[in-house]
Design an enzyme around this catalytic site. Structure first.
Site, PDB file in Angstrom:
ATOM      1  N   HIS A 175       0.875  -1.168   0.000  1.00  0.00           N
ATOM      2  CA  HIS A 175       0.000   0.000   0.000  1.00  0.00           C
ATOM      3  C   HIS A 175       0.919   1.228   0.000  1.00  0.00           C
ATOM      4  CE1 HIS A 175      -2.888   2.892   1.694  1.00  0.00           C
ATOM      5  NE2 HIS A 175      -3.853   2.023   1.455  1.00  0.00           N
TER       6      HIS A 175
ATOM      7  N   ASP B  96       3.351  -4.350   8.260  1.00  0.00           N
ATOM      8  CA  ASP B  96       2.071  -3.669   8.086  1.00  0.00           C
ATOM      9  C   ASP B  96       0.984  -4.737   8.203  1.00  0.00           C
ATOM     10  OD1 ASP B  96      -0.276  -2.651   7.126  1.00  0.00           O
ATOM     11  OD2 ASP B  96       0.571  -1.769   5.303  1.00  0.00           O
TER      12      ASP B  96
ATOM     13  N   GLN C  32      -4.060  -5.555   7.061  1.00  0.00           N
ATOM     14  CA  GLN C  32      -4.974  -6.502   6.410  1.00  0.00           C
ATOM     15  C   GLN C  32      -4.835  -7.915   6.967  1.00  0.00           C
ATOM     16  OE1 GLN C  32      -7.287  -5.423   4.487  1.00  0.00           O
ATOM     17  NE2 GLN C  32      -6.527  -3.375   3.983  1.00  0.00           N
TER      18      GLN C  32
ATOM     19  N   LYS D 176     -10.309  -1.291  10.611  1.00  0.00           N
ATOM     20  CA  LYS D 176     -10.352  -2.481   9.751  1.00  0.00           C
ATOM     21  C   LYS D 176     -10.541  -3.747  10.586  1.00  0.00           C
ATOM     22  CE  LYS D 176      -7.239  -0.442   6.307  1.00  0.00           C
ATOM     23  NZ  LYS D 176      -8.116   0.066   5.256  1.00  0.00           N
TER      24      LYS D 176
ATOM     25  N   CYS E 265      -4.656   2.164  -3.823  1.00  0.00           N
ATOM     26  CA  CYS E 265      -3.443   2.741  -3.205  1.00  0.00           C
ATOM     27  C   CYS E 265      -2.247   1.809  -3.361  1.00  0.00           C
ATOM     28  CB  CYS E 265      -3.654   3.069  -1.735  1.00  0.00           C
ATOM     29  SG  CYS E 265      -4.892   4.325  -1.468  1.00  0.00           S
TER      30      CYS E 265
END
Lengths: 393, 141
Positions: free
Chosen positions: A117, A188, A191, A214, A351
């Site tokens: 991203h 990261d 997700q 999220k 993104c």
């Protein structure tokens, strides 16, 4: 498994007279009643600024905030809750690390993957680093053996799960290699935190970033895990609440976590993350993973059996998002028509323009799943796609 | 501005369900003459749209016309309608134009700045061209 959607009031509504099929969960998830109630109850009964007041309410809110920190700390397997900092979200977390490490990154290299991203690319560029990607094959499997670490490499910053393709990267293999070179690793987890059981000790990363919204909590709040190894790094943001002593000549800072939390944090947001963790743990992360895997595999199978659909990415483990395009039909057209069928998806580059460049496309249609999605939702998506194809005949 | 064209469009969409509206837009999109590849340049493109949109303008006897194209068919259908309404008009007419048909045929949500197909950006670009033309006409006079 009982109908997990029942806890999410927003999903009861109809859009354009049709049942809402919400498949934009990689952008943000919906909130269960328990999270919504926690936020409104906090403002009804407990609201006060934390860590400063000498009064009852401030005690209550400080306690709830610190309990939330402990909850997050246990949820991600941190050794110590002082390793958990509340931020504004994944983007805020990554930028915070980029600013703290900035001087050591300038003119050096940050290694990322090809599926990142933008929020795991741009902060490093702003810090003055060169960003290079670990090679991957055409299915978007990382070619870890071809990863080149040089004396310029100062950090490896990688997505756990691609926000576009749902590919799960082998982050443990990477942290092991990084350890041999004494290079810190940032993960990261925006997700993955909502889909997979996760343990920072097991992963072996030094930083881990994710967002509240999220994972069924509110927007505007997130988490940065900073391993104790980095407890003395320069704070990225200065202000109230993070200092030991201030004078015009010299200021000293508190130890983490407060060191990294200048100003009044999103107290209700942090507590909402705690409520969201409660919600997920009540169901069980393993159960969530299993249920989501079934829905995900089903969606992949259904999409792959369609003649005029291209599905992107194919790695051993996948979860969360699936990206595809219909032959000769623009992803935006597909999204507009699906919307009218009550199916909420996202279209565009998500993104992740470098990834779009590697795939040689402008964008995709992305369906992304959460714990409340079902195979029936996938059926509605497929029905929608068939309708799109029919309209273009 | 020639309201007859706008009224004609409104009539055509009147009473249609979304499926038929989109089908109609797709058919208009398909009919719109594609722009030559050589003109699909960065300068002619409009940024901020989820689908790519290119705009070219030309002036014939003081009247402006626009060539528009997009890589997405529904967007192409919408811009085909915009072109139909604004083409072959004097710059001042375009500047004064109230494109009320967009709202009337139920595409207003596509016009909001939050909507990333950027119909608003397209209309802004058209008005910008008209402003420049109107100003240069003033200078000539």
């Amino acid at each position: 498994m009982k109908d997990l959607a029942n806890d999410f009031p927003i999903l009861e509504q109809k859009v354009y007279g049709k049942r809402l099929v919400y498949l934009d969960n990689a952008a943000t998830t919906q909130k269960p009643n328990s999270v919504i109630d926690t936020i409104s109850d906090y403002y009804r009964t407990d609201n006060s600024n934390i860590h400063r007041g000498a009064h009852y309410l401030s005690e209550v809110s400080s306690e709830r905030y610190e309990e939330a920190r402990k909850k997050v700390s246990d949820f991600i397997g941190a050794r110590n809750s002082s390793e958990v900092t509340f931020t504004s979200g994944t983007t805020g977390s990554i930028n915070q690390v980029a600013r703290s490490l900035g001087p050591s990154l300038r003119g050096k290299e940050v290694l990322v993957t090809g599926v990142e991203h933008h929020s795991n690319i741009v902060p490093w560029q702003l810090a003055g680093a060169t960003v290079n990607a670990i090679p991957m094959d055409e299915d978007c499997n990382l070619l870890i053996d071809s990863m080149e670490i040089t004396n310029k490499t100062k950090l490896i910053a990688i997505a756990h799960v691609s926000n576009v393709l749902g590919c799960v990267n082998e982050i443990k293999e990477i942290t092991e290699i990084a350890k041999d070179h004494d290079i810190p690793v940032l993960v990261d987890a925006a997700q993955s935190i909502q889909h997979l059981p996760l343990d920072v000790k097991d992963i072996g990363c030094d930083f881990l970033a994710f967002s509240g919204h999220k994972m069924y909590a509110s927007t505007g709040v997130g988490v940065l895990y900073t391993s104790d190894r980095f407890s003395d790094i320069t704070p990225a943001i200065g202000g109230g609440g993070m200092i030991d002593r201030v004078s015009l000549d010299k200021t000293t800072y508190l130890d983490p976590p407060l060191r990294f939390e200048a100003g009044t944090p999103d107290i209700a947001g942090a507590i909402s993350i705690s409520a969201a963790i409660d919600h997920m743990q009540k169901i069980g992360m393993d159960k969530i993973k299993k249920h989501e895997q079934e829905v995900y595999s089903y969606s992949r199978d259904r999409l792959l059996e369609m003649d005029n659909v291209t599905v992107y990415g194919n790695t051993n483990e996948m979860c969360g998002a699936i990206s595809f395009n219909l032959d000769n039909i623009h992803h935006y057209d597909t999204g507009l028509i699906l919307d009218k069928m009550g199916v909420a998806v996202r279209t565009g580059h998500h993104c992740a323009q470098p990834l779009m460049g590697s795939l040689g496309i402008e964008g995709t249609v992305r369906a992304s799943f959460a714990l409340y999605n079902t195979k029936e939702d996938v059926d509605m998506l497929i029905e929608g796609i068939e309708k799109v194809e029919m309209m273009y005949k | 501005m020639n309201d007859a064209i706008q009224n004609e469009i409104i009539e055509e969409f009147d009473g249609l369900e979304w499926f038929d509206k989109y089908s109609l837009l797709i058919s208009f999109g398909k009919k719109l003459k594609p722009m030559d590849e050589e003109f699909k340049t960065e300068d002619n493109s409009i940024s901020g749209c989820q689908s790519k949109v290119w705009v070219r303008s030309y002036n014939k006897d003081g009247k402006l016309s626009f060539d528009l194209d997009s890589d997405a068919m529904i967007t192409k259908g919408i811009i085909a309608l915009v072109a139909k309404v604004v083409n072959d008009r004097y710059p001042q007419e375009i500047l004064n134009a109230d494109l009320y048909f967009i709202d009337k045929i139920g595409l207003k949500s596509n016009l909001s700045p939050a909507r990333s197909n950027g119909l608003e950006s397209i209309i802004n670009r058209i008005k910008e061209v008209a402003t420049n033309e109107a100003n240069s006409n003033d200078l000539k006079n």
